[in-house]
Design a protein around this motif. Sequence first.
Motif, mmCIF file in Angstrom:
data_model
loop_
_atom_site.group_PDB
_atom_site.id
_atom_site.type_symbol
_atom_site.label_atom_id
_atom_site.label_comp_id
_atom_site.label_asym_id
_atom_site.label_seq_id
_atom_site.Cartn_x
_atom_site.Cartn_y
_atom_site.Cartn_z
ATOM 1 N N GLY A 1 0.897 -1.223 -0.050
ATOM 2 C CA GLY A 1 0.019 -0.190 0.028
ATOM 3 C C GLY A 1 0.865 1.404 0.205
ATOM 4 O O GLY A 1 0.453 2.338 0.558
ATOM 5 N N SER A 2 1.954 1.080 -0.632
ATOM 6 C CA SER A 2 2.974 2.419 -0.591
ATOM 7 C C SER A 2 2.572 3.378 -1.777
ATOM 8 O O SER A 2 1.617 3.237 -2.497
ATOM 9 C CB SER A 2 4.253 2.019 -0.896
ATOM 10 N N CYS A 3 3.334 4.551 -1.620
ATOM 11 C CA CYS A 3 3.296 5.568 -2.504
ATOM 12 C C CYS A 3 4.152 5.414 -3.784
ATOM 13 O O CYS A 3 4.079 6.248 -4.662
ATOM 14 C CB CYS A 3 3.223 7.081 -1.979
ATOM 15 N N ASP B 1 13.072 -16.651 -1.523
ATOM 16 C CA ASP B 1 13.762 -16.858 -0.138
ATOM 17 C C ASP B 1 13.319 -15.827 0.517
ATOM 18 O O ASP B 1 13.474 -16.051 1.880
ATOM 19 C CB ASP B 1 15.220 -16.931 -0.496
ATOM 20 N N MET B 2 13.011 -14.665 0.081
ATOM 21 C CA MET B 2 12.910 -13.321 1.146
ATOM 22 C C MET B 2 11.702 -12.802 0.426
ATOM 23 O O MET B 2 11.378 -12.484 -0.767
ATOM 24 C CB MET B 2 14.004 -12.533 0.899
ATOM 25 N N LEU B 3 10.656 -11.960 1.377
ATOM 26 C CA LEU B 3 9.673 -10.993 0.961
ATOM 27 C C LEU B 3 10.418 -9.641 1.472
ATOM 28 O O LEU B 3 10.818 -9.321 2.590
ATOM 29 C CB LEU B 3 8.519 -11.437 1.724
ATOM 30 N N LEU B 4 10.354 -8.799 0.345
ATOM 31 C CA LEU B 4 10.701 -7.543 0.433
ATOM 32 C C LEU B 4 9.432 -6.559 0.440
ATOM 33 O O LEU B 4 8.759 -6.665 -0.739
ATOM 34 C CB LEU B 4 11.651 -7.048 -0.751
ATOM 35 N N ILE B 5 9.234 -6.256 1.543
ATOM 36 C CA ILE B 5 7.710 -5.552 1.601
ATOM 37 C C ILE B 5 7.890 -4.038 1.760
ATOM 38 O O ILE B 5 8.445 -3.422 2.610
ATOM 39 C CB ILE B 5 6.959 -6.006 2.588
ATOM 40 N N THR B 6 7.026 -3.307 1.061
ATOM 41 C CA THR B 6 7.145 -1.932 1.096
ATOM 42 C C THR B 6 5.628 -1.234 1.196
ATOM 43 O O THR B 6 4.665 -1.994 1.050
ATOM 44 C CB THR B 6 7.432 -1.016 -0.493
ATOM 45 N N GLY B 7 5.585 -0.147 2.078
ATOM 46 C CA GLY B 7 4.351 0.563 2.314
ATOM 47 C C GLY B 7 3.754 -0.004 3.585
ATOM 48 O O GLY B 7 4.062 -1.148 4.057
ATOM 49 N N SER C 1 -4.668 6.230 9.509
ATOM 50 C CA SER C 1 -5.681 6.144 8.332
ATOM 51 C C SER C 1 -6.592 5.014 8.651
ATOM 52 O O SER C 1 -6.152 4.112 9.257
ATOM 53 C CB SER C 1 -4.869 5.845 7.027
ATOM 54 N N TYR C 2 -7.682 5.418 8.325
ATOM 55 C CA TYR C 2 -8.649 4.172 8.723
ATOM 56 C C TYR C 2 -8.532 2.833 7.693
ATOM 57 O O TYR C 2 -9.050 1.678 8.110
ATOM 58 C CB TYR C 2 -10.312 4.628 8.084
ATOM 59 N N ALA C 3 -7.631 3.120 6.647
ATOM 60 C CA ALA C 3 -7.313 1.905 5.697
ATOM 61 C C ALA C 3 -6.162 1.183 6.080
ATOM 62 O O ALA C 3 -5.729 0.109 5.285
ATOM 63 C CB ALA C 3 -7.284 2.355 4.387
ATOM 64 N N VAL C 4 -5.457 1.611 7.154
ATOM 65 C CA VAL C 4 -4.017 0.879 7.474
ATOM 66 C C VAL C 4 -4.214 0.232 8.762
ATOM 67 O O VAL C 4 -4.436 0.978 9.719
ATOM 68 C CB VAL C 4 -2.974 2.268 7.410
ATOM 69 N N CYS C 5 -3.559 -0.993 8.671
ATOM 70 C CA CYS C 5 -3.261 -1.665 10.051
ATOM 71 C C CYS C 5 -2.209 -1.451 10.910
ATOM 72 O O CYS C 5 -2.031 -1.617 11.959
ATOM 73 C CB CYS C 5 -3.483 -3.367 9.649
ATOM 74 N N GLY C 6 -1.257 -0.792 10.120
ATOM 75 C CA GLY C 6 0.090 -0.244 10.939
ATOM 76 C C GLY C 6 1.176 -0.904 10.237
ATOM 77 O O GLY C 6 1.072 -0.923 8.744
ATOM 78 N N PRO C 7 2.450 -1.057 10.722
ATOM 79 C CA PRO C 7 3.606 -1.532 10.019
ATOM 80 C C PRO C 7 3.297 -2.853 9.791
ATOM 81 O O PRO C 7 2.634 -3.645 10.146
ATOM 82 C CB PRO C 7 4.700 -1.225 11.182
ATOM 83 N N VAL C 8 4.345 -3.358 8.887
ATOM 84 C CA VAL C 8 4.211 -4.708 8.467
ATOM 85 C C VAL C 8 4.414 -5.774 9.837
ATOM 86 O O VAL C 8 3.914 -6.823 9.715
ATOM 87 C CB VAL C 8 5.397 -5.112 7.407
ATOM 88 N N THR D 1 7.179 1.663 10.142
ATOM 89 C CA THR D 1 6.311 2.350 11.383
ATOM 90 C C THR D 1 5.009 2.583 11.146
ATOM 91 O O THR D 1 4.145 3.019 11.896
ATOM 92 C CB THR D 1 7.379 3.567 11.783
ATOM 93 N N GLY D 2 4.786 2.495 9.775
ATOM 94 C CA GLY D 2 3.387 3.016 9.266
ATOM 95 C C GLY D 2 3.524 4.450 8.684
ATOM 96 O O GLY D 2 2.602 4.692 7.895
ATOM 97 N N GLY D 3 4.683 5.142 8.808
ATOM 98 C CA GLY D 3 4.774 6.164 8.168
ATOM 99 C C GLY D 3 3.796 7.412 8.387
ATOM 100 O O GLY D 3 2.839 7.294 9.447
ATOM 101 N N ILE D 4 3.490 8.132 7.419
ATOM 102 C CA ILE D 4 2.495 9.183 7.629
ATOM 103 C C ILE D 4 1.136 8.654 7.568
ATOM 104 O O ILE D 4 0.073 9.170 7.906
ATOM 105 C CB ILE D 4 2.703 10.391 6.357
ATOM 106 N N PHE D 5 0.905 7.423 7.212
ATOM 107 C CA PHE D 5 -0.432 6.826 7.023
ATOM 108 C C PHE D 5 -1.028 5.980 8.339
ATOM 109 O O PHE D 5 -2.000 5.335 8.389
ATOM 110 C CB PHE D 5 -0.199 5.540 5.946
#
Length: 175
Positions: free
Chosen positions: A52-54, A86-92, A131-138, A124-128
């Motif tokens: 869910g990143s920009c 082997d690895m998950l690289l998650i953004t947003g 937001s109602y649509a965000v659960c938080g950081p990964v 950290t969840g950043g600026i989002f």
Amino acid sequence: MWQLLKQIARTGTPDERAPESDDAWRTECQQIQQNILDVLGRALCIREIDAGSCNGCELEIHALNSPYYNLEGLGIRFVASPRHADMLLITGPLTLNMKEAVSRAYEATPHPKLVVAAGECACTGGIFTDSYAVCGPVSTLLPVDVTIPGCPPPPIDILKGILAALRAKHMMLPP
């Protein structure tokens, strides 16, 4: 057309020199490649997930695939399926819409698996965060091995984070 040619003729050719590049990190390339082969016996396969990143972090990740960084030459490549990763690289930040998809991708990744959170939003969840649509950081959903802060982090920091995850998980790579 003539106006463009007149402009080109008036401007002339540039006479400034190209900036010097900092290639100090390239001296480590062969050692990095050998370390990856020692640990995995093959290339490191990464599945990148946008939770869910920009798309700022994705642009920096795509820069890693350029000839300048030569990620493939280091023995690191991106794959389309988490079953081959082997690895998950998650953004947003972890959005409500992507929560189940990220969870399924994690479950589909074979063991031993690594999870790297890239960018301030994934860490950290950043600026989002509120937001109602965000659960938080990964890390609210998955066990994260390494976080790469920055908005967005530069490609070299992403590469260092990937290598730090390998070092942390396998303890076989020298610092």
